[in-house]
Design a protein around this motif. Structure first.
Motif, PDB file in Angstrom:
ATOM      1  N   THR A 119       0.956  -1.484   0.472  1.00  0.00           N
ATOM      2  CA  THR A 119       0.007  -0.185   0.004  1.00  0.00           C
ATOM      3  C   THR A 119       0.738   1.058  -0.107  1.00  0.00           C
ATOM      4  OG1 THR A 119       0.011   0.238   2.517  1.00  0.00           O
ATOM      5  CG2 THR A 119      -1.584  -1.284   1.508  1.00  0.00           C
ATOM      6  N   ILE A 120       2.364   0.531   0.040  1.00  0.00           N
ATOM      7  CA  ILE A 120       2.449   2.265   0.636  1.00  0.00           C
ATOM      8  C   ILE A 120       2.864   2.894  -1.110  1.00  0.00           C
ATOM      9  CG2 ILE A 120       4.869   3.369   0.673  1.00  0.00           C
ATOM     10  CD1 ILE A 120       5.471   1.428   3.251  1.00  0.00           C
ATOM     11  N   PRO A 121       3.298   4.002  -1.818  1.00  0.00           N
ATOM     12  CA  PRO A 121       3.039   4.340  -2.916  1.00  0.00           C
ATOM     13  C   PRO A 121       4.864   4.085  -3.843  1.00  0.00           C
ATOM     14  CG  PRO A 121       2.883   5.924  -1.400  1.00  0.00           C
ATOM     15  CD  PRO A 121       3.116   5.340  -0.402  1.00  0.00           C
ATOM     16  N   VAL A 122       4.698   3.296  -4.717  1.00  0.00           N
ATOM     17  CA  VAL A 122       5.921   3.049  -5.348  1.00  0.00           C
ATOM     18  C   VAL A 122       6.578   3.444  -5.322  1.00  0.00           C
ATOM     19  CG1 VAL A 122       6.977   2.248  -7.813  1.00  0.00           C
ATOM     20  CG2 VAL A 122       3.929   1.855  -7.106  1.00  0.00           C
ATOM     21  N   GLY A 123       8.056   3.030  -4.857  1.00  0.00           N
ATOM     22  CA  GLY A 123       9.234   4.246  -4.599  1.00  0.00           C
ATOM     23  C   GLY A 123       9.605   4.412  -3.476  1.00  0.00           C
ATOM     24  N   VAL A 124       8.764   5.804  -2.759  1.00  0.00           N
ATOM     25  CA  VAL A 124       8.754   6.087  -1.676  1.00  0.00           C
ATOM     26  C   VAL A 124       9.587   5.303  -0.287  1.00  0.00           C
ATOM     27  CG1 VAL A 124       7.055   7.135   0.266  1.00  0.00           C
ATOM     28  CG2 VAL A 124       6.834   7.693  -1.838  1.00  0.00           C
ATOM     29  N   GLY A 125       8.842   3.989  -0.129  1.00  0.00           N
ATOM     30  CA  GLY A 125       9.249   2.875   0.797  1.00  0.00           C
ATOM     31  C   GLY A 125      10.208   2.571   0.605  1.00  0.00           C
ATOM     32  N   GLU A 126      10.861   2.682  -0.593  1.00  0.00           N
ATOM     33  CA  GLU A 126      12.332   2.751  -0.687  1.00  0.00           C
ATOM     34  C   GLU A 126      13.155   3.577  -0.527  1.00  0.00           C
ATOM     35  OE1 GLU A 126      10.028   1.314  -2.593  1.00  0.00           O
ATOM     36  OE2 GLU A 126      10.505  -1.076  -3.269  1.00  0.00           O
ATOM     37  N   MET A 127      12.988   4.222  -0.732  1.00  0.00           N
ATOM     38  CA  MET A 127      13.677   5.578  -0.477  1.00  0.00           C
ATOM     39  C   MET A 127      13.443   5.883   1.031  1.00  0.00           C
ATOM     40  SD  MET A 127      12.559   8.911   0.343  1.00  0.00           S
ATOM     41  CE  MET A 127      11.491   9.575   0.120  1.00  0.00           C
ATOM     42  N   LEU A 128      12.722   5.639   1.406  1.00  0.00           N
ATOM     43  CA  LEU A 128      12.502   5.606   2.985  1.00  0.00           C
ATOM     44  C   LEU A 128      13.825   5.046   4.022  1.00  0.00           C
ATOM     45  CD1 LEU A 128       9.044   6.360   3.932  1.00  0.00           C
ATOM     46  CD2 LEU A 128      10.873   8.014   4.986  1.00  0.00           C
ATOM     47  N   ALA A 129      13.166   3.668   2.882  1.00  0.00           N
ATOM     48  CA  ALA A 129      14.426   2.977   3.769  1.00  0.00           C
ATOM     49  C   ALA A 129      15.529   2.863   3.770  1.00  0.00           C
ATOM     50  CB  ALA A 129      13.867   1.433   3.088  1.00  0.00           C
ATOM     51  N   SER A 130      15.708   3.471   2.863  1.00  0.00           N
ATOM     52  CA  SER A 130      17.737   3.687   2.571  1.00  0.00           C
ATOM     53  C   SER A 130      17.594   4.350   3.060  1.00  0.00           C
ATOM     54  CB  SER A 130      17.874   4.409   1.189  1.00  0.00           C
ATOM     55  OG  SER A 130      16.935   5.365   0.755  1.00  0.00           O
TER      56      SER A 130
END
Length: 359
Positions: A63-74
């Motif tokens: 449900t997290i917007p595409v690309g946002v989750g990966e950016m936050l995780a980084s």
């Protein structure tokens, strides 16, 4: 000349400033919840189940917007879980992601995570055992009163700069009946007002006396990274009782996200400007205790001051490893003294209390 003798001379003949870091409140006692060093605070937050749960969901939650989750995780990887992690920087970049999150619901989730971390910091500090360190602070401020007395410095205002959020400086000065300014005015609504640092405190005042001689009888306390007692209300920085549980403290660190709150960044900038202005006066000394000297924003100000021939910096370190590290860091500067024996904050307090004056 022996280092401590030179310290005594500087205490007598220069304008005095102190920079106190997390190490001044750190005093580990078995069975007690000690005030954390920054690394302790970081580990405390990294181990929180809610923080870990959110982090682990960033790459899995569809449900997290595409690309946002990966950016936050980084950002978590770089600022919370890396060897160079820094909790203040982490909070700042975590607030900065609002600029890149267009989904309103997910932005609220990220805000909840930020507020949860601030709550963790507040509760960890409020639950730390104050009895293990308060006497060290009381001794320190007794020592500063002694420095004034033995060196005839009754007309000099001592400036205390601290990166700590806790209330130990305030508690110690109030126990010792030391009047201090911390940048706020008012009783019911204590609002930030930088002009307060330029006021004088008068013990007695005769209205009809034509030539009033004002003798400074206070100290200036600058909490340059915020405080457990600070919060924002209607866009203004105010001070509240730090032991109330219904507000989150303002922990300040300079980054682009803070510009969305104009008054907060103005207050931070004003405090850092005061640090710069006071260190760049002629014949000034900065005494440092409990600091790792790794804050780039403070270091830039100090580096500017070090270009002034009459400026000196004296660093007290709690461990041999810190002594060696900072001796190497400042080996090119003739106006920096890294005291070559271990001085915990309590030892610095003892030094100030037992000072007999320099020649």
């Amino acid at each position: 000349m022996e280092q401590i003798e030179l310290v005594k001379i500087l205490l007598k003949n220069t304008y005095i400033n102190f920079l106190l870091g997390a190490g001044t409140s750190y005093n580990k006692v078995d069975g007690k919840m000690h005030f954390p060093l920054m690394w302790d605070l970081l580990n405390f937050i990294k181990g929180d189940t809610k923080v870990l749960g959110f982090y682990n969901s960033l790459k899995k939650d569809t449900t997290i917007p595409v690309g946002v989750g990966e950016m936050l995780a980084s950002l978590y990887d770089d600022y919370l879980f890396s060897e160079e992690a820094n909790i203040e920087k982490f909070l700042s970049v975590l607030e900065g992601v609002d600029l890149y999150i267009t989904d309103i619901d997910f932005r609220k989730i990220v805000e909840e995570q930020r507020n949860h971390i601030r709550m963790l910091i507040r509760d960890r500090l409020n639950n730390s055992d104050k009895d293990t360190v308060i006497n060290n602070y009381i001794s320190f401020y007794n020592g500063l009163k002694n420095v004034k007395e033995v060196n005839g410095l009754k007309n000099q205002i001592f400036n205390i700069f601290t990166t700590n959020y806790d209330m130990m400086n305030e508690m110690a000065m109030e126990i010792q009946n030391i009047h201090y300014y911390s940048g706020f005015e008012g009783i019911v609504n204590r609002k930030f007002n930088l002009a307060y640092y330029n006021y004088d405190f008068v013990d007695s005042f005769r209205v009809n006396h034509a030539n009033v001689k004002v003798t400074p009888n206070h100290m200036n306390l600058f909490k340059i990274h915020g405080s457990l007692s600070w919060c924002m209300k209607d866009g203004e920085l105010i001070e509240r009782n730090p032991y109330e549980q219904d507000f989150l403290p303002e922990i300040i660190y300079p980054s682009v996200d803070k510009f969305k709150n104009t008054n907060l960044i103005i207050s931070y900038s004003a405090l850092m400007r005061e640090l710069s202005n006071r260190l760049c006066q002629e014949n000034t000394t900065l005494f440092v205790s409990g600091m790792s000297m790794s804050d780039e924003h403070i270091n830039k100000i100090i580096e500017n001051a070090l270009t002034i021939n009459t400026f000196h910096m004296v660093i007290f370190c709690a461990t041999v490893a810190e002594i060696k590290k900072l001796q190497e860091k400042y080996k090119a500067y003739r106006n920096v003294i890294v005291v070559d024996r271990e001085y915990k904050f309590c030892d610095v307090a003892d030094l100030m209390q037992n000072l007999q004056g320099g020649d």
